[in-house]
Design an enzyme around this catalytic site. Structure first.
Site, PDB file in Angstrom:
ATOM      1  CG  ASP A  35      14.251 -60.350  84.707  1.00  0.00           C
ATOM      2  OD1 ASP A  35      14.083 -61.529  85.073  1.00  0.00           O
ATOM      3  OD2 ASP A  35      15.351 -59.773  84.761  1.00  0.00           O
ATOM      4  CG  HIS A  52       7.234 -68.289  87.026  1.00  0.00           C
ATOM      5  ND1 HIS A  52       8.022 -67.302  86.484  1.00  0.00           N
ATOM      6  CD2 HIS A  52       8.086 -69.299  87.358  1.00  0.00           C
ATOM      7  CE1 HIS A  52       9.298 -67.698  86.486  1.00  0.00           C
ATOM      8  NE2 HIS A  52       9.352 -68.899  87.020  1.00  0.00           N
ATOM      9  CG  LEU A 146      -3.070 -55.875  72.200  1.00  0.00           C
ATOM     10  CD1 LEU A 146      -2.063 -54.757  71.970  1.00  0.00           C
ATOM     11  CD2 LEU A 146      -3.143 -56.221  73.684  1.00  0.00           C
TER      12      LEU A 146
HETATM   13  C1  FPP Z   1      11.326 -64.085  84.258  1.00  0.00           C
HETATM   14  O1  FPP Z   1      11.460 -64.078  85.642  1.00  0.00           O
HETATM   15  C2  FPP Z   1      10.072 -64.684  83.822  1.00  0.00           C
HETATM   16  C3  FPP Z   1       9.941 -65.800  83.048  1.00  0.00           C
HETATM   17  C4  FPP Z   1      11.085 -66.578  82.571  1.00  0.00           C
HETATM   18  C5  FPP Z   1       8.642 -66.369  82.688  1.00  0.00           C
HETATM   19  C6  FPP Z   1       7.551 -65.384  82.409  1.00  0.00           C
HETATM   20  C7  FPP Z   1       6.273 -66.097  82.410  1.00  0.00           C
HETATM   21  C8  FPP Z   1       5.102 -65.638  82.908  1.00  0.00           C
HETATM   22  C9  FPP Z   1       4.908 -64.313  83.480  1.00  0.00           C
HETATM   23  C10 FPP Z   1       3.905 -66.519  82.945  1.00  0.00           C
HETATM   24  C11 FPP Z   1       3.288 -66.933  81.670  1.00  0.00           C
HETATM   25  C12 FPP Z   1       3.106 -65.910  80.631  1.00  0.00           C
HETATM   26  C13 FPP Z   1       1.992 -65.728  79.874  1.00  0.00           C
HETATM   27  C14 FPP Z   1       2.161 -64.974  78.609  1.00  0.00           C
HETATM   28  C15 FPP Z   1       0.643 -66.176  80.219  1.00  0.00           C
HETATM   29  P1  FPP Z   1      12.656 -64.905  86.313  1.00  0.00           P
HETATM   30  O2  FPP Z   1      12.140 -66.260  86.636  1.00  0.00           O
HETATM   31  O3  FPP Z   1      13.836 -64.884  85.422  1.00  0.00           O
HETATM   32  O4  FPP Z   1      12.911 -64.072  87.610  1.00  0.00           O
HETATM   33  P2  FPP Z   1      14.311 -63.866  88.373  1.00  0.00           P
HETATM   34  O5  FPP Z   1      15.215 -63.147  87.407  1.00  0.00           O
HETATM   35  O6  FPP Z   1      13.930 -63.014  89.545  1.00  0.00           O
HETATM   36  O7  FPP Z   1      14.802 -65.215  88.763  1.00  0.00           O
END
Ligand code: FPP
Length: 271
Positions: A35, A52, A146
Site C-alpha cells: 500500500d 506503481h 519460493l
Molecule cells: C496500492 O497502492 C497498490 C496497488 C493497488 C497496486 C500494487 C501493484 C504493484 C506494486 C505493481 C504490480 C505488481 C506486481 C506483482 C508486479 P495505492 O495505489 O492504493 O496507494 P495509495 O493508498 O497511496 O493511494
C-alpha cells in the site's frame, strides 16, 4: 541524498540474512498488502503510476530476498476486486504494468527457482495479462524454491463466496455431506488450497486494515504494519518485519505452557 539501500554492500546483506536465520524462525508464508504507491508518488509531485512503477522494483527486491531467506510462500495483494472501481486510466495502466512485469521478470524468476501462481478471479483480467500469467506459471511450474502467489482481482469475500458456492454444489450432488463440513473441508474450496496460512502479514504505508485480503487465512497470522510506503519498502524493511515476528509468541489461542507441543494450524510447526 544517497539512499541507504543503494549503498548497502552485499557483505552487509549476507551478514544481516545470516543473523535473521540464526535469531529465530523464518516465516514459511509471508503475505503483503502493498500500500501507499499513490501517496509515494503524490509526495514527489509524480503521477500515481510512477508510484506503481517504483512498486514493481520493491516487488523484485522482496521476491529475491524471500527466496534467499528460504521463505516458502510469498503472497502479494497486487489487485483487489475493489480496485476495478478505480479510474479507468489507472486500471489499464496497472494491467499493462503487470503484464510487462510478468513478461520482463519471468526468466529471472525461473533462474531463481521461483514458481509463479495466481489467486483470484483470473478470468476477469484482460486476456493479455492472463496469457502472460499462464506463460509465467507454465515456465516456472516445476521450480522448487519460493512460491510466489499473486493475488489478482482477489478479495477475501470473493474467495469465501466462491468456496461456499462450490461447496454447496458438492453437497447438492451428494459428494459432501453437511456433517462433513469442517475447517479442513472448507479450506479445500478456497483459492489458497494447499498453501499454508500466512505466518506473517505485512502492510505498508501505516494503515491498520486488512482490506478484504485473506480473511479466512489470516486467522492466526502475526501482523506487522510498516510506516513506509510500498515503493520504499525493500529488503531492510522486510528484515525489520521478520525480526519483529521472531519476537512474538504465537499461542494460537493456547497458553504459553502448552506451546512445547506441536500445534495444529501452524505451518512453521507443520513443515
Ligand atoms: C496500492 O497502492 C497498490 C496497488 C493497488 C497496486 C500494487 C501493484 C504493484 C506494486 C505493481 C504490480 C505488481 C506486481 C506483482 C508486479 P495505492 O495505489 O492504493 O496507494 P495509495 O493508498 O497511496 O493511494
Amino acid at each position: 541524498m544517497i539512499s541507504r539501500r543503494v549503498k548497502s554492500s552485499k557483505e552487509d546483506d549476507d551478514r544481516l540474512q545470516s543473523q535473521l536465520k540464526l535469531n529465530g524462525t523464518i516465516p514459511v508464508h509471508i503475505a503483503i498488502i502493498m500500500d501507499g504507491n499513490g501517496r509515494w508518488a503524490k509526495k514527489r509531485n509524480l503521477p500515481r503510476i510512477a508510484g506503481h512503477k517504483e512498486g514493481v522494483e520493491s516487488v523484485r527486491d522482496i521476491v529475491e530476498v524471500c527466496g534467499q531467506l528460504g521463505v516458502k510462500h510469498l503472497t502479494l495483494y497486487a489487485f483487489s476486486t475493489e480496485n476495478w472501481k478505480r479510474p479507468k486510466d489507472e486500471v489499464s495502466m496497472l494491467m499493462r504494468l503487470l503484464m510487462n512485469a510478468l513478461r520482463d521478470e519471468t526468466d529471472r524468476l525461473h533462474k531463481n527457482n521461483v514458481s509463479v501462481n495466481a489467486i483470484g478471479d483470473i478470468d476477469a483480467l484482460p486476456i493479455e495479462v492472463q496469457n502472460e500469467l499462464n506463460d509465467a506459471k507454465t515456465k516456472t511450474a516445476t521450480n522448487t524454491g519460493l512460491q510466489l502467489h499473486l493475488a489478482l482481482s482477489y478479495s477475501g469475500r470473493w474467495d469465501l463466496t466462491e468456496a461456499i458456492k462450490k461447496l454447496a454444489y458438492d453437497v447438492k450432488k451428494g459428494i459432501l455431506q453437511p456433517d462433513q463440513i469442517d475447517t479442513k473441508a472448507i479450506e479445500k474450496y478456497l483459492a489458497t488450497n494447499g498453501i499454508p496460512d500466512p505466518d506473517l502479514l505485512v502492510r505498508t504505508s501505516g494503515e491498520f486494515r486488512i482490506s478484504n485480503f485473506l480473511l479466512w487465512q489470516l486467522a492466526y497470522s502475526e501482523i506487522f504494519i510498516s510506516p513506509v510506503c510500498w515503493p520504499d519498502f525493500r529488503r531492510r524493511e522486510l528484515y525489520e518485519a521478520i525480526t519483529d515476528f521472531q519476537k512474538r509468541e504465537r499461542r494460537f489461542g493456547l497458553v504459553s505452557e502448552q506451546l512445547k507441543e506441536p500445534l495444529e494450524g501452524s505451518s512453521i510447526i507443520k513443515k
